[in-house]
Design a protein around this motif. Structure first.
Motif, PDB file in Angstrom:
ATOM      1  N   ASN A  98       0.816  -1.213   0.000  1.00 53.07           N
ATOM      2  CA  ASN A  98       0.000   0.000   0.000  1.00 53.07           C
ATOM      3  C   ASN A  98       0.852   1.265   0.000  1.00 53.07           C
ATOM      4  O   ASN A  98       0.472   2.283  -0.581  1.00 53.07           O
ATOM      5  N   MET A 101       1.695   1.743  -3.518  1.00 62.12           N
ATOM      6  CA  MET A 101       0.565   2.298  -4.253  1.00 62.12           C
ATOM      7  C   MET A 101       0.502   3.810  -4.111  1.00 62.12           C
ATOM      8  O   MET A 101       0.285   4.530  -5.094  1.00 62.12           O
ATOM      9  N   ILE A 102       0.704   4.311  -2.896  1.00 60.93           N
ATOM     10  CA  ILE A 102       0.681   5.759  -2.678  1.00 60.93           C
ATOM     11  C   ILE A 102       1.794   6.443  -3.478  1.00 60.93           C
ATOM     12  O   ILE A 102       1.590   7.481  -4.112  1.00 60.93           O
ATOM     13  N   LEU A 104       3.171   5.415  -6.257  1.00 58.87           N
ATOM     14  CA  LEU A 104       2.839   5.412  -7.679  1.00 58.87           C
ATOM     15  C   LEU A 104       1.740   6.424  -7.999  1.00 58.87           C
ATOM     16  O   LEU A 104       1.758   7.058  -9.058  1.00 58.87           O
ATOM     17  N   VAL A 105       0.765   6.571  -7.098  1.00 60.03           N
ATOM     18  CA  VAL A 105      -0.299   7.555  -7.321  1.00 60.03           C
ATOM     19  C   VAL A 105       0.273   8.967  -7.382  1.00 60.03           C
ATOM     20  O   VAL A 105      -0.149   9.793  -8.200  1.00 60.03           O
ATOM     21  N   LEU A 106       1.259   9.250  -6.537  1.00 60.52           N
ATOM     22  CA  LEU A 106       1.892  10.576  -6.574  1.00 60.52           C
ATOM     23  C   LEU A 106       2.544  10.829  -7.927  1.00 60.52           C
ATOM     24  O   LEU A 106       2.538  11.956  -8.439  1.00 60.52           O
ATOM     25  N   LEU A 108       1.524   9.244 -10.771  1.00 65.14           N
ATOM     26  CA  LEU A 108       0.437   9.276 -11.748  1.00 65.14           C
ATOM     27  C   LEU A 108      -0.199  10.660 -11.858  1.00 65.14           C
ATOM     28  O   LEU A 108      -0.683  11.056 -12.928  1.00 65.14           O
ATOM     29  N   ARG A 109      -0.210  11.384 -10.760  1.00 65.09           N
ATOM     30  CA  ARG A 109      -0.811  12.719 -10.769  1.00 65.09           C
ATOM     31  C   ARG A 109      -0.063  13.680 -11.698  1.00 65.09           C
ATOM     32  O   ARG A 109      -0.599  14.714 -12.092  1.00 65.09           O
ATOM     33  N   ILE A 124      -8.968  11.311  -9.478  1.00 65.07           N
ATOM     34  CA  ILE A 124      -7.714  11.169  -8.746  1.00 65.07           C
ATOM     35  C   ILE A 124      -7.910  11.455  -7.262  1.00 65.07           C
ATOM     36  O   ILE A 124      -7.287  10.849  -6.397  1.00 65.07           O
ATOM     37  N   ILE A 127      -8.857   8.362  -5.590  1.00 60.75           N
ATOM     38  CA  ILE A 127      -7.708   7.473  -5.417  1.00 60.75           C
ATOM     39  C   ILE A 127      -6.853   7.929  -4.237  1.00 60.75           C
ATOM     40  O   ILE A 127      -6.395   7.126  -3.429  1.00 60.75           O
ATOM     41  N   ASP A 128      -6.641   9.242  -4.139  1.00 63.69           N
ATOM     42  CA  ASP A 128      -5.873   9.768  -3.005  1.00 63.69           C
ATOM     43  C   ASP A 128      -6.533   9.398  -1.685  1.00 63.69           C
ATOM     44  O   ASP A 128      -5.892   8.920  -0.747  1.00 63.69           O
ATOM     45  N   GLY A 131      -6.346   5.724  -1.072  1.00 66.96           N
ATOM     46  CA  GLY A 131      -4.971   5.309  -0.815  1.00 66.96           C
ATOM     47  C   GLY A 131      -4.539   5.561   0.611  1.00 66.96           C
ATOM     48  O   GLY A 131      -3.981   4.694   1.280  1.00 66.96           O
TER      49      GLY A 131
END
Length: 428
Positions: A98, A101-102, A104-106, A108-109, A124, A127-128, A131
């Motif tokens: 997890n 995941m956080i 990768l989300v940063l 992806l933004r 998004i 997702i944040d 996450g």
């Protein structure tokens, strides 16, 4: 009333499927159970943040009351029937997964996002939110798992014979702690009202009672017996597993237990076959016998354990020096053999490179280790392994008697002729 029955049905389905996977862990592998446990984590968090149903005592989320409670009981089961080293794998995996995941989300933004054909864009923000809730929930799970194991062990001193009470107290206490921690995050992130806390707590206590009863029943009636699997129940992975194990067993048989090199029995069989192949194809085949100088003094000065380490280090250097078509054997205590597809003159140079590499090895340098070697090559006078070995051994004895730390392999007339014949055939 319908919601209550549905929550109970969800708990029964979840528990039944998970313990079935756990029950057959020796057949299908424990990884199936652990992966199923991890896959449910996103659904648990999603439901806990947005999906609630009304019960007489408040608002309840199936994700928190059923799925998360069930996961905690599954981790306790994993600890009870396996060990701490096993149960920490899914716990650390969820926590680190997890966190990844956080991260990768940063990233992806930062993308310039293209809209879908209907004009929609990804949420998004959702997702944040999910996450961070997942990371917080997994962090709580990490603490929960440690607490439930410690509490289970602590209660074992007074409730060892009262298994149901022991499990129920552990699960109820830890779920109470978790409800307080998760609701705090849910309140600040999603604005959950206080009714969610009390409703969730009552639901988790009911889940603790239900899961504890099912766990005790499972342990009493199922886990004590071996699984009887029908003969024919198989798949491609089982076939591959047996093939890999069979090949590993075949590879292990004929290996020296200390160094992992091929042993003397394999040398006798493979060596004779290699000699006959060399005679048929006129391809060169040389034998190097390598012996560690003054090995007994290493055992006497440093002990047999250090002597074993030296032999392993020698084996490693020999394997690193050998070519892809060469075979390395341990044929005696500190005596090794290499069957090499090199002509005699090249095999002698190869022997020198082996001798130098062993002297320079960091693993053996403190012992001032040296080796002696004898080299022989298939020719008209060495047409069987016994002849090839006798000649190499004679030259090894000469290397020992003339000062050690050297390679002896002066070719006789037939070996020189074989070198010339091989050179001519290679040029042709």
């Amino acid at each position: 009333m319908l919601n209550s029955f549905l929550l109970l049905a969800e708990a029964i389905v979840y528990f039944s499927v998970m313990v079935t996977l756990f029950r057959f862990r020796k057949r299908i592998g424990l990884g199936v159970f652990i992966c199923a446990l991890g896959v449910m984590h996103f659904l648990e968090t999603y439901l806990a943040s947005v999906f609630y149903v009304a019960l007489p005592f408040g608002m309840v989320s199936p994700g928190s009351a059923v799925l998360f409670s069930g996961k905690l009981v599954m981790l306790l089961l994993l600890y009870m029937k396996e060990d701490a080293a096993t149960v920490r794998q899914p716990i650390y995996g969820l926590l680190l997964g997890n966190a990844l995941m956080i991260g990768l989300v940063l990233l992806l933004r930062l993308h310039a996002i293209a809209p879908l054909p209907d004009g929609r864009l990804p949420d998004i923000g959702f997702i944040d939110e999910m996450g961070w809730l997942m990371v917080w929930g997994t962090t709580l799970l990490f603490v929960d798992a440690i607490l439930i194991i410690l509490l289970y062990e602590k209660l074992g001193r007074v409730l060892r014979k009262a298994r149901f009470a022991r499990i129920l107290i552990c699960v109820a206490c830890v779920l109470t702690f978790d409800q307080a921690g998760f609701f705090t995050a849910l309140h600040f992130v999603a604005g959950a009202p206080i009714a969610v806390f009390f409703g969730g707590w009552f639901a988790k206590m009911a889940a603790a009672l239900t899961f504890s009863a099912m766990l005790v029943a499972y342990l009493k009636w199922f886990e004590v017996r071996d699984v009887q699997m029908p003969r024919g129940l198989t798949d491609i992975f089982e076939t591959l597993t047996y093939r890999e194990r069979y090949e590993a067993l075949v590879e292990h048989v004929g290996r020296d237990g200390l160094t992992g090199l091929l042993h003397r029995g394999r040398f006798d069989a493979d060596g004779e076959a290699a000699v006959q192949s060399s005679l048929r194809t006129a391809r060169p085949l040389s034998l190097l016998i390598v012996d560690v100088d003054h090995f007994k003094s290493i055992n006497d000065r440093f002990g047999h354990a250090e002597g074993d380490k030296v032999l392993k280090a020698v084996a490693t250097v020999l394997c690193e020096a050998a070519g892809a078509e060469d075979q390395v054997f341990r044929i005696g205590g500190e005596e090794f053999a290499i069957l090499s597809s090199r002509p005699h003159s090249v095999a002698r140079l190869f022997g020198e490179s082996v001798r130098t590499a062993l002297k320079a090895s960091a693993a053996t340098s403190r012992f001032d280790l040296t080796v002696s070697a004898g080299v022989s090559t298939v020719s008209e006078t060495t047409q069987c392994l016994a002849d090839l070995f006798a000649l190499a051994d004679q030259r090894l004895y000469k290397a020992k008697s003339t000062g050690r730390d050297r390679v002896v392999g002066e070719p006789g007339g037939h070996e020189a002729d074989a070198d010339i014949a091989w050179t001519r055939s290679a040029q042709i």
